[in-house]
Design a protein around this motif. Structure first.
Motif, PDB file in Angstrom:
ATOM      1  N   HIS A  77      15.039  28.848 -31.555  1.00 30.17           N
ATOM      2  CA  HIS A  77      15.122  29.995 -30.639  1.00 30.17           C
ATOM      3  C   HIS A  77      14.786  31.299 -31.343  1.00 30.17           C
ATOM      4  N   ALA A  80      11.018  31.451 -31.447  1.00 31.97           N
ATOM      5  CA  ALA A  80      10.504  31.829 -30.128  1.00 31.97           C
ATOM      6  C   ALA A  80      10.632  33.332 -29.942  1.00 31.97           C
ATOM      7  N   ASN A  81      11.772  33.872 -30.362  1.00 34.99           N
ATOM      8  CA  ASN A  81      11.984  35.306 -30.175  1.00 34.99           C
ATOM      9  C   ASN A  81      11.149  36.159 -31.125  1.00 34.99           C
ATOM     10  N   ARG A  92       7.134  20.172 -19.680  1.00 29.74           N
ATOM     11  CA  ARG A  92       8.589  20.211 -19.623  1.00 29.74           C
ATOM     12  C   ARG A  92       9.041  21.455 -18.896  1.00 29.74           C
ATOM     13  N   PHE A  94      11.734  23.322 -16.154  1.00 31.58           N
ATOM     14  CA  PHE A  94      13.089  23.131 -15.653  1.00 31.58           C
ATOM     15  C   PHE A  94      12.937  22.821 -14.170  1.00 31.58           C
ATOM     16  N   SER A 106      12.315  32.366 -20.458  1.00 26.86           N
ATOM     17  CA  SER A 106      11.852  32.711 -21.803  1.00 26.86           C
ATOM     18  C   SER A 106      11.885  34.213 -22.050  1.00 26.86           C
ATOM     19  N   HIS A 108      14.705  35.557 -21.752  1.00 28.01           N
ATOM     20  CA  HIS A 108      16.119  35.641 -22.111  1.00 28.01           C
ATOM     21  C   HIS A 108      16.349  36.216 -23.508  1.00 28.01           C
TER      22      HIS A 108
ATOM     23  N   ALA B 185      19.871  30.998 -17.917  1.00 27.16           N
ATOM     24  CA  ALA B 185      19.830  30.335 -19.226  1.00 27.16           C
ATOM     25  C   ALA B 185      20.770  29.130 -19.241  1.00 27.16           C
ATOM     26  N   ALA B 188      19.006  26.399 -17.378  1.00 29.21           N
ATOM     27  CA  ALA B 188      17.911  25.876 -18.196  1.00 29.21           C
ATOM     28  C   ALA B 188      18.461  24.967 -19.294  1.00 29.21           C
ATOM     29  N   GLU B 191      19.345  21.544 -18.225  1.00 29.16           N
ATOM     30  CA  GLU B 191      18.243  20.589 -18.055  1.00 29.16           C
ATOM     31  C   GLU B 191      17.720  20.070 -19.383  1.00 29.16           C
ATOM     32  N   SER B 192      17.574  20.936 -20.364  1.00 32.71           N
ATOM     33  CA  SER B 192      17.130  20.467 -21.669  1.00 32.71           C
ATOM     34  C   SER B 192      17.459  21.481 -22.755  1.00 32.71           C
ATOM     35  N   GLU B 194      16.551  21.257 -25.845  1.00 28.51           N
ATOM     36  CA  GLU B 194      15.411  21.441 -26.729  1.00 28.51           C
ATOM     37  C   GLU B 194      14.416  22.446 -26.147  1.00 28.51           C
ATOM     38  N   THR B 195      14.064  22.239 -24.876  1.00 26.17           N
ATOM     39  CA  THR B 195      13.092  23.132 -24.262  1.00 26.17           C
ATOM     40  C   THR B 195      13.648  24.549 -24.185  1.00 26.17           C
ATOM     41  N   ALA B 196      14.909  24.670 -23.804  1.00 31.04           N
ATOM     42  CA  ALA B 196      15.506  26.003 -23.707  1.00 31.04           C
ATOM     43  C   ALA B 196      15.456  26.699 -25.064  1.00 31.04           C
ATOM     44  N   ALA B 197      15.801  25.959 -26.119  1.00 33.16           N
ATOM     45  CA  ALA B 197      15.800  26.562 -27.456  1.00 33.16           C
ATOM     46  C   ALA B 197      14.393  27.005 -27.848  1.00 33.16           C
ATOM     47  N   LEU B 198      13.404  26.169 -27.526  1.00 32.64           N
ATOM     48  CA  LEU B 198      12.030  26.510 -27.893  1.00 32.64           C
ATOM     49  C   LEU B 198      11.505  27.700 -27.106  1.00 32.64           C
ATOM     50  N   LEU B 199      12.194  28.035 -26.017  1.00 34.14           N
ATOM     51  CA  LEU B 199      11.788  29.213 -25.249  1.00 34.14           C
ATOM     52  C   LEU B 199      12.616  30.429 -25.643  1.00 34.14           C
ATOM     53  N   GLY B 200      13.462  30.272 -26.658  1.00 26.82           N
ATOM     54  CA  GLY B 200      14.179  31.435 -27.152  1.00 26.82           C
ATOM     55  C   GLY B 200      15.615  31.562 -26.667  1.00 26.82           C
ATOM     56  N   VAL B 201      16.138  30.533 -26.005  1.00 22.03           N
ATOM     57  CA  VAL B 201      17.537  30.599 -25.575  1.00 22.03           C
ATOM     58  C   VAL B 201      18.421  30.104 -26.720  1.00 22.03           C
ATOM     59  N   ASN B 202      19.432  30.888 -27.040  1.00 22.88           N
ATOM     60  CA  ASN B 202      20.365  30.495 -28.096  1.00 22.88           C
ATOM     61  C   ASN B 202      21.360  29.493 -27.503  1.00 22.88           C
ATOM     62  N   ASN B 204      23.485  27.315 -28.720  1.00 23.44           N
ATOM     63  CA  ASN B 204      24.866  27.322 -29.217  1.00 23.44           C
ATOM     64  C   ASN B 204      25.698  28.391 -28.534  1.00 23.44           C
TER      65      ASN B 204
END
Lengths: 265, 309
Positions: A77, A80-81, A92, A94, A106, A108, B185, B188, B191-192, B194-202, B204
């Motif tokens: 993350h 990404a940021n 993939r 949502f 994204s 976020h 978030a 998201a 749902e996943s 991994e995908t959320a993290a790769l889009l910049g969602v923290n 944890n």
């Protein structure tokens, strides 16, 4: 090339899965504001390369520099940021979120610099009104959907979209993070010729109008050769050639990798 | 009469729904059945009780409360303090659960975090017994409820307060999840990861946030339940936990609105069945409904939002 550090630099990246070496000592650099394709036969390690760059898993050896800064230890993350966005070979989205919401996910990270601001937002802003920032975010997301020609689908659930549109939503979602570099994993897979043509135009405009660097994995050679400024060829996890599309196309090693050598026949 | 029983059903349903929403939120982001969630509910009731005891027991504080109440010409300000305090307390407990029992446990074995939250259940229950004793403790009747008569229906101010609080909280919860950035978030992440993290969602942070949110909600439900029944015990968590679990399954895993509706449904069914069929059949009916639904519609009444990845 320019004096500034390249946007992405791979120094001796090695990735193993058990006894299988997916990437072996891969070196290359990606210059800013270009479309840089990574090609190679199936199993050459292209998707693994993307996974290492985006931080899904770490490499056994080598280091990764983004704008001259070492990012080996940055979590996905964080990367990404920092400006590394990606799409996936198997789309993939949502599925339960609308197209607009998918794109906004994204945004976020960019808008939550700290835990405290997130909590403050949740407590003080969310229940009462949409802040100026929220409106600005939505406007930007809509702008991207319009840019990609899918604005009409804003409230459709991702699960209900046609295939070609799903790809575009993924690209919009990657764009919403304001990336410096986008990793596109086979964006044209499953697209019909007119959709591919549209994609070609979109990627060119992203580079020329928005100044985004694109790292592209793609099997459609017409698209790759017409679109790319620079091509890196992988085979069995090793870099076997790189250069301008025309040069790579006539490279004997590349031809051998794709078609096999005389001795093998 | 029926209307009166329906009100009681709503009250019971509100407790179930508030706990079930927390369950389903946590299940959504972690695929984890948070076993200790019922104990968080119980702790909420105890925190609320301690705050009320403290505020009525210490003369200066009690006098201050009286002064504020007479100045504003309202009653029951104490309850707001109890609810707010319990919310903060259980929120902290929720965060502790994440740091002690969820993060250090390897998620690769789905049963491991489940077992560790069972451990938390035992821990919380025993510490509560050590500190407060194992007996039933009564909530001081700090407020004299005002009774309203609407036709044949009697409803008092405390009941109204409980219902309004529950609805307001669940409404804001729905808004938070469906309409805000952090809610987006959370969905998201559900749902996943991994995908959320790769889009910049923290991710944890989202997990921590969801635990805190769910625990606050359970804590408030605990206080409301304590006030309604005017007693609390270290063992009150189990029944609510089981019933809320039924609600989560009825509503569909990860489905917040489903959990809410199922909560009210179950509360109403239980109250009506004890009123008209005798209280012995209450649990029998609850679990019969659950088994029937699972047999014929395994995704729950409203469909699951959780997919296997």
């Amino acid at each position: 090339m320019s004096a500034a550090a390249p946007i992405l630099q791979l120094d001796g990246i090695t990735k193993k899965f058990g006894g299988f070496t997916a990437l072996s000592d891969v070196h290359f650099t990606v210059e800013e504001k270009v479309i840089h394709a990574v090609i190679g036969p199936n199993g050459a390690g292209k998707t693994t390369l993307f996974n290492v760059i985006s931080g899904m898993f770490g490499a056994e050896a080598g280091s990764l520099l983004f704008k001259g800064e070492n990012i080996d230890r940055a979590k996905p993350h964080k990367r990404a940021n920092m400006g590394i966005a990606r799409t996936f070979q198997n789309i993939r989205l949502f599925e339960d979120l609308s197209v607009l919401e998918n794109v906004q996910v994204s945004q976020h990270g960019r808008h939550f610099p700290s835990i405290w601001s997130a909590v403050r937002h949740a407590i003080f802003h969310a229940p009462f009104s949409r802040g100026a920032q929220e409106i600005e975010m939505e406007d930007y997301a809509m702008e991207l959907l319009e840019f990609l020609g899918i604005a009409h689908a804003r409230d459709t659930n991702a699960a209900d979209l046609a295939f070609g549109e799903r790809r575009l939503v993924e690209i919009a979602r990657a764009l919403a993070a304001n990336p410096a570099i986008m990793l596109l994993d086979e964006p044209a897979a499953g697209m019909n010729p007119s959709e591919t043509e549209n994609l070609d135009e979109i990627l060119t405009r992203l580079r020329d109008e928005k100044g985004i660097t694109i790292l592209l994995v793609e099997h459609d050679m017409n698209l790759v050769m017409g679109l790319s400024d620079y091509v890196t060829v992988l085979n069995f996890g090793e870099k076997i050639a790189e250069g301008a599309p025309e040069a790579v196309q006539s490279d004997p090693d590349v031809i051998a990798a794709y078609l096999g050598t005389d001795e093998e026949i | 009469m029926l209307e009166q029983q329906l009100i009681n059903g709503l009250m019971l349903g509100a407790s179930y729904a508030m706990v079930a929403i927390g369950y389903t939120l946590i299940f959504g982001v972690l695929r984890l059945l948070h076993f200790a969630h019922g104990e968080v509910f119980m702790l909420g009731a105890f925190f609320g009780l301690q705050i009320v005891i403290y505020m009525t027991g210490v003369e200066v504080v009690a006098a201050a409360i009286m002064a504020i109440e007479s100045f504003l010409d309202v009653k029951g300000i104490l309850l707001f303090f109890a609810i707010f305090g319990a919310m903060i307390g259980t929120g902290i407990i929720g965060a502790l659960v994440v740091f002690v029992a969820v993060r250090p446990v390897d998620n690769k074995f789905p049963l491991a975090p489940l077992i560790s939250t069972i451990g938390v259940t035992i821990l919380i229950q025993n510490v509560t017994i050590m500190v407060f004793g194992g007996t039933l403790r009564s909530f001081p009747a700090s407020i004299e409820p005002v009774r309203y008569q609407i036709g044949d229906l009697t409803i008092d101010s405390v009941q109204i307060f409980i219902l309004v609080t529950a609805f307001a909280l669940m409404g804001s919860m729905w808004y938070l999840i469906e309409k805000t950035r952090i809610g987006r978030a959370i969905r998201a992440t559900s749902e996943s990861h991994e995908t959320a993290a790769l889009l910049g969602v923290n991710v944890n942070f989202i997990v921590l946030f969801v635990f805190i949110l769910a625990s606050c909600l359970a804590g408030v439900a605990g206080v409301l339940d304590g006030v309604k029944n005017s007693n609390v015990s270290p063992f009150m968590g189990l029944e609510v936990a089981v019933k809320a679990l039924v609600c989560m399954l009825l509503g569909g895993l990860g489905n917040i609105v489903g959990a809410l509706v199922a909560g009210f449904l179950l509360g109403t069914v239980e109250i009506l069945s004890s009123a008209y069929l005798g209280s012995g059949l209450r649990d029998f009916l609850t679990f019969s409904i659950l088994i029937t639904i699972l047999l014929f519609k395994p995704t729950g009444l409203f469909g699951t939002r959780v997919v296997r990845d």
